[in-house]
Design an enzyme around this catalytic site. Structure first.
Site, PDB file in Angstrom:
ATOM      1  N   SER A 185       0.932  -1.330  -0.054  1.00 10.16           N
ATOM      2  CA  SER A 185      -0.027  -0.052   0.204  1.00 10.16           C
ATOM      3  C   SER A 185       0.896   1.485  -0.030  1.00 10.16           C
ATOM      4  O   SER A 185       0.670   2.139  -0.632  1.00 10.16           O
ATOM      5  CB  SER A 185      -0.803  -0.084   1.319  1.00 10.16           C
ATOM      6  N   TRP A 230       2.128   1.775  -3.611  1.00  4.84           N
ATOM      7  CA  TRP A 230       1.193   2.206  -4.244  1.00  4.84           C
ATOM      8  C   TRP A 230       1.113   3.516  -4.285  1.00  4.84           C
ATOM      9  O   TRP A 230       0.848   4.242  -5.274  1.00  4.84           O
ATOM     10  CB  TRP A 230      -0.314   1.511  -3.781  1.00  4.84           C
ATOM     11  N   HIS A 231       1.275   4.269  -3.158  1.00  5.80           N
ATOM     12  CA  HIS A 231       1.149   5.733  -2.733  1.00  5.80           C
ATOM     13  C   HIS A 231       2.450   6.339  -3.537  1.00  5.80           C
ATOM     14  O   HIS A 231       2.221   7.501  -3.875  1.00  5.80           O
ATOM     15  CB  HIS A 231       1.045   6.014  -1.217  1.00  5.80           C
ATOM     16  N   GLY A 232       3.589   6.007  -3.305  1.00  5.25           N
ATOM     17  CA  GLY A 232       4.781   6.484  -3.808  1.00  5.25           C
ATOM     18  C   GLY A 232       5.953   6.029  -2.736  1.00  5.25           C
ATOM     19  O   GLY A 232       5.792   4.892  -2.105  1.00  5.25           O
TER      20      GLY A 232
END
Length: 228
Positions: free
Chosen positions: A117, A120-122
């Protein structure tokens, strides 16, 4: 950066209060955007999810349950009610694939899913600080939730819920500082001004939950059922 300079100059308890107010306001930004998007999907018909007892359900595209997030006494419940569709995706395609059928999930699938996760955000370090912190909170909540069930009919039930709800929302606000500032140096200065107290509380909570464990006969990590 003058708001941070004002923040740094405040007493520690006031800094915690400022964090709570600030990141509650940030959460409401997400509530507004997600609620508007969910309403548009309802109007278009894409959110229709069948009927239950003759009553139509319109929650196929539900993204957040605000009251459940703000009053959650468990980080696990927070995770289930925040960014719901993304959470469902991660649970189905990451978490469940790391748990053998009929086996206890343990901690590895939890931390691995949260790291995915974060990716996924960076690649910003604040994202990893936030999601690994959430993993620790969820691990603690798996034990505290069992104690809530054990004490559900006792005089300790309500006080325990109040304490856990307060802990949950304050720790979320603390971890959100690194997530939202998007500046590693500023985030580290913010945490240092608080003496990294939230990180120490997470570590202490994890050690406490590990040592105390769930009530006898109640597993913190139930086995994954075999699929038909």
């Amino acid at each position: 950066m003058w708001p941070l300079l004002i923040f740094f100059a405040q007493p520690v308890l006031l800094k915690w209060a400022i964090m709570y107010v600030t990141f509650t306001a940030v959460r409401f930004k997400y509530y507004f955007a997600w609620t508007i998007s969910e309403a548009s999907l309802m109007l278009s018909g894409f959110s229709y999810n069948g009927t239950v007892d003759g009553i139509a359900k319109w929650d196929r595209a539900a993204t957040v349950k605000m009251l459940s997030v703000e009053t959650s006494s468990s980080a696990s419940l927070f995770a289930l009610n925040w960014n719901i569709q993304t959470g469902n995706f991660l649970r189905r395609y990451v978490y469940e694939r790391l748990v053998p059928e009929g086996k206890k999930p343990g901690t590895f699938p939890l931390y691995a899913t949260q790291i995915v996760s974060a990716l996924w955000h960076g690649l910003f370090p604040g994202y990893f600080n936030f999601f690994i912190g959430i993993s620790v909170m969820v691990q603690i909540s798996r034990v505290t939730y069992k104690w809530q069930q054990k004490l559900a009919n006792s005089v300790w039930s309500f006080p325990l819920r109040v304490v856990l709800t307060f802990w949950n929302i304050m720790m979320l606000s603390y971890l959100a500082m690194g997530f939202c500032l998007m500046d590693t140096n500023a985030a580290m200065k913010g945490y240092a001004s608080l003496h990294f107290s939230g990180h120490w509380m997470l570590l202490g909570g994890l050690l406490f939950a590990t040592l105390i464990g769930p009530p006898r006969g109640m597993e913190a990590y139930p086995s994954r059922p075999k699929l038909a």
